[in-house]
Design a protein around this motif. Structure first.
Motif, mmCIF file in Angstrom:
data_model
loop_
_atom_site.group_PDB
_atom_site.id
_atom_site.type_symbol
_atom_site.label_atom_id
_atom_site.label_comp_id
_atom_site.label_asym_id
_atom_site.label_seq_id
_atom_site.Cartn_x
_atom_site.Cartn_y
_atom_site.Cartn_z
ATOM 1 N N LEU A 70 0.832 -1.210 0.000
ATOM 2 C CA LEU A 70 0.000 0.000 0.000
ATOM 3 C C LEU A 70 0.861 1.253 0.000
ATOM 4 O O LEU A 70 0.531 2.246 -0.670
ATOM 5 C CB LEU A 70 -0.934 -0.011 1.208
ATOM 6 N N ASP A 71 1.958 1.238 0.732
ATOM 7 C CA ASP A 71 2.876 2.388 0.727
ATOM 8 C C ASP A 71 3.424 2.621 -0.680
ATOM 9 O O ASP A 71 3.498 3.763 -1.153
ATOM 10 C CB ASP A 71 4.032 2.152 1.703
ATOM 11 N N LEU A 72 3.814 1.538 -1.352
ATOM 12 C CA LEU A 72 4.328 1.673 -2.712
ATOM 13 C C LEU A 72 3.251 2.174 -3.669
ATOM 14 O O LEU A 72 3.517 2.982 -4.563
ATOM 15 C CB LEU A 72 4.884 0.333 -3.192
ATOM 16 N N LEU A 73 2.033 1.686 -3.484
ATOM 17 C CA LEU A 73 0.930 2.165 -4.326
ATOM 18 C C LEU A 73 0.750 3.667 -4.191
ATOM 19 O O LEU A 73 0.539 4.377 -5.182
ATOM 20 C CB LEU A 73 -0.373 1.458 -3.940
ATOM 21 N N ARG A 74 0.816 4.152 -2.967
ATOM 22 C CA ARG A 74 0.661 5.595 -2.735
ATOM 23 C C ARG A 74 1.817 6.371 -3.353
ATOM 24 O O ARG A 74 1.645 7.503 -3.816
ATOM 25 C CB ARG A 74 0.567 5.879 -1.242
ATOM 26 N N GLU A 75 2.987 5.782 -3.352
ATOM 27 C CA GLU A 75 4.174 6.479 -3.853
ATOM 28 C C GLU A 75 4.260 6.498 -5.374
ATOM 29 O O GLU A 75 4.586 7.529 -5.967
ATOM 30 C CB GLU A 75 5.439 5.820 -3.284
ATOM 31 N N VAL A 76 3.982 5.357 -6.009
ATOM 32 C CA VAL A 76 4.254 5.260 -7.455
ATOM 33 C C VAL A 76 3.043 4.886 -8.293
ATOM 34 O O VAL A 76 3.099 4.962 -9.519
ATOM 35 C CB VAL A 76 5.391 4.247 -7.730
ATOM 36 N N GLY A 77 1.947 4.447 -7.669
ATOM 37 C CA GLY A 77 0.791 4.005 -8.427
ATOM 38 C C GLY A 77 0.908 2.558 -8.865
ATOM 39 O O GLY A 77 1.977 1.946 -8.766
ATOM 40 N N TYR A 78 -0.203 2.024 -9.375
ATOM 41 C CA TYR A 78 -0.233 0.605 -9.717
ATOM 42 C C TYR A 78 0.677 0.268 -10.891
ATOM 43 O O TYR A 78 1.418 -0.716 -10.852
ATOM 44 C CB TYR A 78 -1.664 0.173 -10.033
ATOM 45 N N ASP A 79 0.614 1.044 -11.942
ATOM 46 C CA ASP A 79 1.360 0.702 -13.150
ATOM 47 C C ASP A 79 2.862 0.640 -12.899
ATOM 48 O O ASP A 79 3.555 -0.217 -13.447
ATOM 49 C CB ASP A 79 1.056 1.708 -14.263
ATOM 50 N N ALA A 80 3.376 1.544 -12.078
ATOM 51 C CA ALA A 80 4.822 1.591 -11.825
ATOM 52 C C ALA A 80 5.260 0.654 -10.702
ATOM 53 O O ALA A 80 6.456 0.449 -10.509
ATOM 54 C CB ALA A 80 5.247 3.029 -11.501
ATOM 55 N N LEU A 81 4.317 0.110 -9.990
ATOM 56 C CA LEU A 81 4.671 -0.822 -8.920
ATOM 57 C C LEU A 81 5.129 -2.144 -9.531
ATOM 58 O O LEU A 81 4.478 -2.672 -10.421
ATOM 59 C CB LEU A 81 3.475 -1.044 -8.000
#
Length: 202
Positions: free
Chosen positions: A28-39
């Protein structure tokens, strides 16, 4: 039990609930930082000090891992609440997250929404793991209200409870450019949802 559910159950049995919770928070932290496509699974592995092979073995891929992280972050199903009235159930439902949590989650879902529209795999997993269980849970809430005699079993609005609730979030975020609050959602329940369902007045 579907093959997907059986496979998911087998995969998840290898990681403790505590470790899974840590992974979900990192996702979830990564999603907030970079979004789904870039995760990427590489980024999740690095953030959580896990092997990518372990992540794939447990969750199968990015779509399922992200959706399970979103599901883990949500309160329990709607039908866990039973106040004895439909209004009480719906009002309690919207107080399970405080306004700060709703703001964070609204921003998160806004970022995932476009990916759901564009990614067929994510859309399918999201529907199976989140939409269908939530719809079933709300169906049980409504059935209790029907059994209590609060609403009619043939009320045409019964099939539109989920769209009405989603509309409250979407309208607030898109038109008012702010997340919903507990006060806003409770007012919406009283002014829109309950009258549409033919529930008793206050």
């Amino acid at each position: 039990m579907t093959q997907t559910t059986r496979s998911t159950t087998v995969r998840r049995s290898r990681i403790t609930p505590e470790r899974a919770a840590e992974l979900y928070e990192a996702v979830l932290d990564l999603l907030r930082e970079v979004g789904y496509d870039a995760l990427t699974m590489d980024a999740v592995a690095a953030r959580t000090r896990s092997s990518k092979a372990t992540l794939y073995r447990q969750w199968g891929g990015k779509a399922e891992l992200v959706v399970m992280a979103l599901r883990h972050d949500k309160p329990g199903p709607a039908d866990e609440i039973d106040t004895g009235s439909l209004r009480g159930d719906l009002h309690t439902l919207v107080t399970r997250e405080d306004d700060c949590a709703m703001e964070r989650n609204t921003a998160l879902m806004r970022g995932v929404a476009m990916a759901i529209h564009n990614d067929a795999e994510l859309r399918q997993v999201f529907r199976e793991q989140l939409v269908e269980p939530e719809t079933a849970a709300f169906g049980r809430v409504l059935q209790r209200a029907v059994d209590r005699g609060e609403i009619r079993a043939d009320c045409p609005a019964l099939d539109f409870l989920i769209p009405m609730l989603v509309g409250a979030f979407a309208t607030r975020a898109l038109l008012d450019d702010q997340p919903p609050t507990q006060a806003y959602l409770q007012s919406y329940m009283d002014a829109v949802v309950l009258p549409a369902l033919g529930a008793p007045p206050l």
